[in-house]
Design an enzyme around this catalytic site. Structure first.
Site, PDB file in Angstrom:
ATOM      1  N   CYS A  10       0.838  -1.217   0.000  1.00  0.00           N
ATOM      2  CA  CYS A  10       0.000   0.000   0.000  1.00  0.00           C
ATOM      3  C   CYS A  10       0.869   1.262   0.000  1.00  0.00           C
ATOM      4  CB  CYS A  10      -0.921  -0.010   1.223  1.00  0.00           C
ATOM      5  SG  CYS A  10      -1.803   1.553   1.427  1.00  0.00           S
ATOM      6  N   LYS A  41     -13.033  -7.087   8.451  1.00  0.00           N
ATOM      7  CA  LYS A  41     -13.406  -7.789   9.691  1.00  0.00           C
ATOM      8  C   LYS A  41     -13.832  -6.769  10.752  1.00  0.00           C
ATOM      9  CE  LYS A  41     -10.755 -11.995   9.208  1.00  0.00           C
ATOM     10  NZ  LYS A  41      -9.555 -12.729   9.578  1.00  0.00           N
ATOM     11  N   VAL A  53      -6.217   0.417   5.284  1.00  0.00           N
ATOM     12  CA  VAL A  53      -4.924   0.632   5.929  1.00  0.00           C
ATOM     13  C   VAL A  53      -4.310   1.889   5.320  1.00  0.00           C
ATOM     14  CG1 VAL A  53      -4.464  -1.782   6.460  1.00  0.00           C
ATOM     15  CG2 VAL A  53      -3.777  -0.898   4.231  1.00  0.00           C
ATOM     16  N   SER A  66      -3.259   8.133   6.043  1.00  0.00           N
ATOM     17  CA  SER A  66      -1.804   8.353   6.074  1.00  0.00           C
ATOM     18  C   SER A  66      -1.424   9.822   6.315  1.00  0.00           C
ATOM     19  CB  SER A  66      -1.178   7.860   4.768  1.00  0.00           C
ATOM     20  OG  SER A  66      -1.736   8.529   3.653  1.00  0.00           O
TER      21      SER A  66
HETATM   22  N1  LIG Z   1      -6.738   8.140   2.221  1.00  0.00           N
HETATM   23  C1  LIG Z   1      -6.283   6.892   2.773  1.00  0.00           C
HETATM   24  C2  LIG Z   1      -6.286   5.843   1.682  1.00  0.00           C
HETATM   25  C3  LIG Z   1      -5.935   4.466   2.219  1.00  0.00           C
HETATM   26  C4  LIG Z   1      -6.211   3.376   1.181  1.00  0.00           C
HETATM   27  O1  LIG Z   1      -6.780   3.621   0.109  1.00  0.00           O
HETATM   28  N2  LIG Z   1      -5.809   2.153   1.544  1.00  0.00           N
HETATM   29  C5  LIG Z   1      -6.075   1.027   0.666  1.00  0.00           C
HETATM   30  C6  LIG Z   1      -4.776   0.246   0.416  1.00  0.00           C
HETATM   31  S1  LIG Z   1      -3.537   1.215  -0.371  1.00  0.00           S
HETATM   32  C7  LIG Z   1      -7.010   0.058   1.365  1.00  0.00           C
HETATM   33  O2  LIG Z   1      -6.863  -0.197   2.538  1.00  0.00           O
HETATM   34  N3  LIG Z   1      -7.952  -0.517   0.619  1.00  0.00           N
HETATM   35  C8  LIG Z   1      -8.794  -1.538   1.135  1.00  0.00           C
HETATM   36  C9  LIG Z   1     -10.206  -1.428   0.656  1.00  0.00           C
HETATM   37  O3  LIG Z   1     -10.570  -0.375   0.106  1.00  0.00           O
HETATM   38  O4  LIG Z   1     -10.939  -2.396   0.825  1.00  0.00           O
HETATM   39  C10 LIG Z   1      -4.876   7.076   3.366  1.00  0.00           C
HETATM   40  O5  LIG Z   1      -4.169   7.993   2.941  1.00  0.00           O
HETATM   41  O6  LIG Z   1      -4.507   6.353   4.294  1.00  0.00           O
END
Ligand SMILES: N[C@@H](CCC(=O)N[C@@H](CS)C(=O)NCC(=O)O)C(=O)O
Length: 212
Positions: A10, A41, A53, A66
């Site tokens: 990620c 979950k 995440v 983040s």
């Molecule tokens: N704006 C969020 C974006 C986080 C994000 O898009 N995470 C993705 C992985 S890179 C995720 O967890 N996706 C899982 C899902 O959407 O089911 C950040 O900056 O943390």
């Protein structure tokens, strides 16, 4: 003790891990396998209602997103600083503008290119590849212009630069020479990849794992 819930490929988690490394903060990594749907979950959704995440827990503080995590780390662990000094309002705004540009434009655009390039030949839409590539190239031109004679996007290395790193350092593997014809980007990239926090970064990939 800091705990970081993350999925190594990620790019947003990678931003946070660069900051933790820059600030020499140790942490426990809890891997959430997005391919197995672990982010959906109930225990994880209690930490982050968006089911994404990275999530960071520091003592009794739980933070997701983040950008907000990195701002928290900067507030709580200010040394070494990763934002221009308080009072340098215009430079701090510049850092945040670039971080937002990385998150909302650069990272998703490179992600789209990764997704298209990874398709089997017969399924790949060359015009889509072309459009995604052009969008990334246009942003690189803009960064080249904005870097001007600076070493980093806001004088010193900061959260602004960190936002671009996860996707910037994999461009070559996607056939884009970011620094070619862009001397400011070329110097910037060379300075970035020298940093131990970036050399040690785990999970860099051009594989569009789990659609990211
Ligand atoms: N704006 C969020 C974006 C986080 C994000 O898009 N995470 C993705 C992985 S890179 C995720 O967890 N996706 C899982 C899902 O959407 O089911 C950040 O900056 O943390």
């Amino acid at each position: 003790m800091i705990k970081l819930y993350d999925f190594l490929p990620c790019p947003f988690g990678q931003k946070v891990r660069i900051v933790l490394a820059e600030k020499s903060l140790t942490y426990d990594l809890v891997e959430i396998d997005l391919l197995r749907g672990e982010q959906r979950k109930p225990d994880f959704l209690r930490l982050n209602p968006y089911g994404k995440v990275p999530v960071l827990i520091d003592e009794d503080t739980t933070i997701y997103d983040s950008t907000i995590i990195n701002e928290y780390l900067e507030d709580e662990y200010p040394d070494p600083p990763l934002l221009p000094a308080i009072g340098s309002s215009s430079l701090r705004a510049r850092a945040r503008l670039f971080e937002e540009l990385a998150d909302s434009s650069f990272t998703p655009q490179v992600g789209q290119l990764m997704a298209e390039v990874a398709k089997p030949d017969a399924e790949r839409d060359q015009s889509r590849v072309q459009r995604a590539r052009q969008a990334v190239e246009r942003l690189l031109d803009y960064l080249n212009h904005e870097l001007d004679a600076r070493q980093f996007l806001t004088v010193e290395f900061s959260l602004a630069d960190i936002g671009f790193v996860p996707r910037l350092v994999v461009l070559q593997a996607l056939g884009i020479e970011a620094g070619s014809g862009r001397p400011n980007v070329d110097g910037w990239l060379k300075r970035l990849v020298e940093r131990p926090s970036i050399q040690a970064l785990q999970g860099l990939t051009t594989d569009p794992v789990a659609g990211i």
